[in-house]
Motif scaffolding. Sequence first.
Motif, short mmCIF file in Angstrom:
data_model
loop_
_atom_site.label_atom_id
_atom_site.label_comp_id
_atom_site.label_asym_id
_atom_site.label_seq_id
_atom_site.Cartn_x
_atom_site.Cartn_y
_atom_site.Cartn_z
N UNK A 159 10.60 8.54 -2.54
CA UNK A 159 9.69 7.69 -3.31
C UNK A 159 9.19 6.49 -2.52
N UNK A 160 10.06 5.82 -1.80
CA UNK A 160 9.67 4.56 -1.14
C UNK A 160 8.52 4.71 -0.15
N UNK A 217 4.48 3.03 -0.53
CA UNK A 217 3.69 2.39 0.53
C UNK A 217 2.39 3.12 0.80
N UNK A 218 2.44 4.44 0.85
CA UNK A 218 1.23 5.22 1.08
C UNK A 218 0.22 5.02 -0.04
N UNK A 219 0.67 5.13 -1.28
CA UNK A 219 -0.24 4.97 -2.42
C UNK A 219 -0.85 3.58 -2.46
N UNK A 220 -0.03 2.57 -2.17
CA UNK A 220 -0.52 1.19 -2.16
C UNK A 220 -1.60 1.01 -1.10
N UNK A 221 -1.30 1.40 0.14
CA UNK A 221 -2.26 1.21 1.22
C UNK A 221 -3.52 2.05 1.01
N UNK A 270 3.99 7.70 -5.31
CA UNK A 270 2.56 7.54 -5.05
C UNK A 270 1.85 6.97 -6.28
N UNK A 271 2.33 7.31 -7.48
CA UNK A 271 1.74 6.74 -8.69
C UNK A 271 1.95 5.23 -8.76
N UNK A 307 -0.98 2.29 -8.43
CA UNK A 307 -1.14 1.24 -9.44
C UNK A 307 -1.06 -0.13 -8.79
N UNK A 308 -0.08 -0.33 -7.92
CA UNK A 308 0.03 -1.61 -7.21
C UNK A 308 -1.16 -1.83 -6.27
N UNK A 309 -1.68 -0.76 -5.72
CA UNK A 309 -2.80 -0.86 -4.79
C UNK A 309 -4.13 -1.17 -5.44
#
Length: 109
Positions: free
Chosen positions: A6-7, A11-15, A84-85, A89-91
């Motif tokens: 998950x971690x 990072x991938x989803x955020x960036x 990634x979800x 959302x954070x991204x």
Amino acid sequence: VFFHNALPFVGFGFLDNAIMIAAGTQIELSIGVVLGISTMAGNLAGYVEALASRLGLSIPDLTPKQADMWQTRLSAHLGKAIGVTIGCILGMFPLLFFGDEEEKLEEKN
């Protein structure tokens, strides 16, 4: 297994989301058209996973039998999907800096 998968995907989803919201149109019009590929899909995931490894995210110590269990595979896939979800959302934070174009047009009129 869940957190190990998950971690990096957080990072991938955020960036991915943050970069594509902030500069996606320009990136896609320049690089995407020339190469004919999605801009972020290929390289970013590998970089994020390498960074997570450098930061000390250790690989779970599993036997080959444990790694092949359906529960382990399910945990890995759920970790990636949820990671990634959360990252996407954070991204979305760049959206806080974009004003509503319709409101600006109404104010001018």
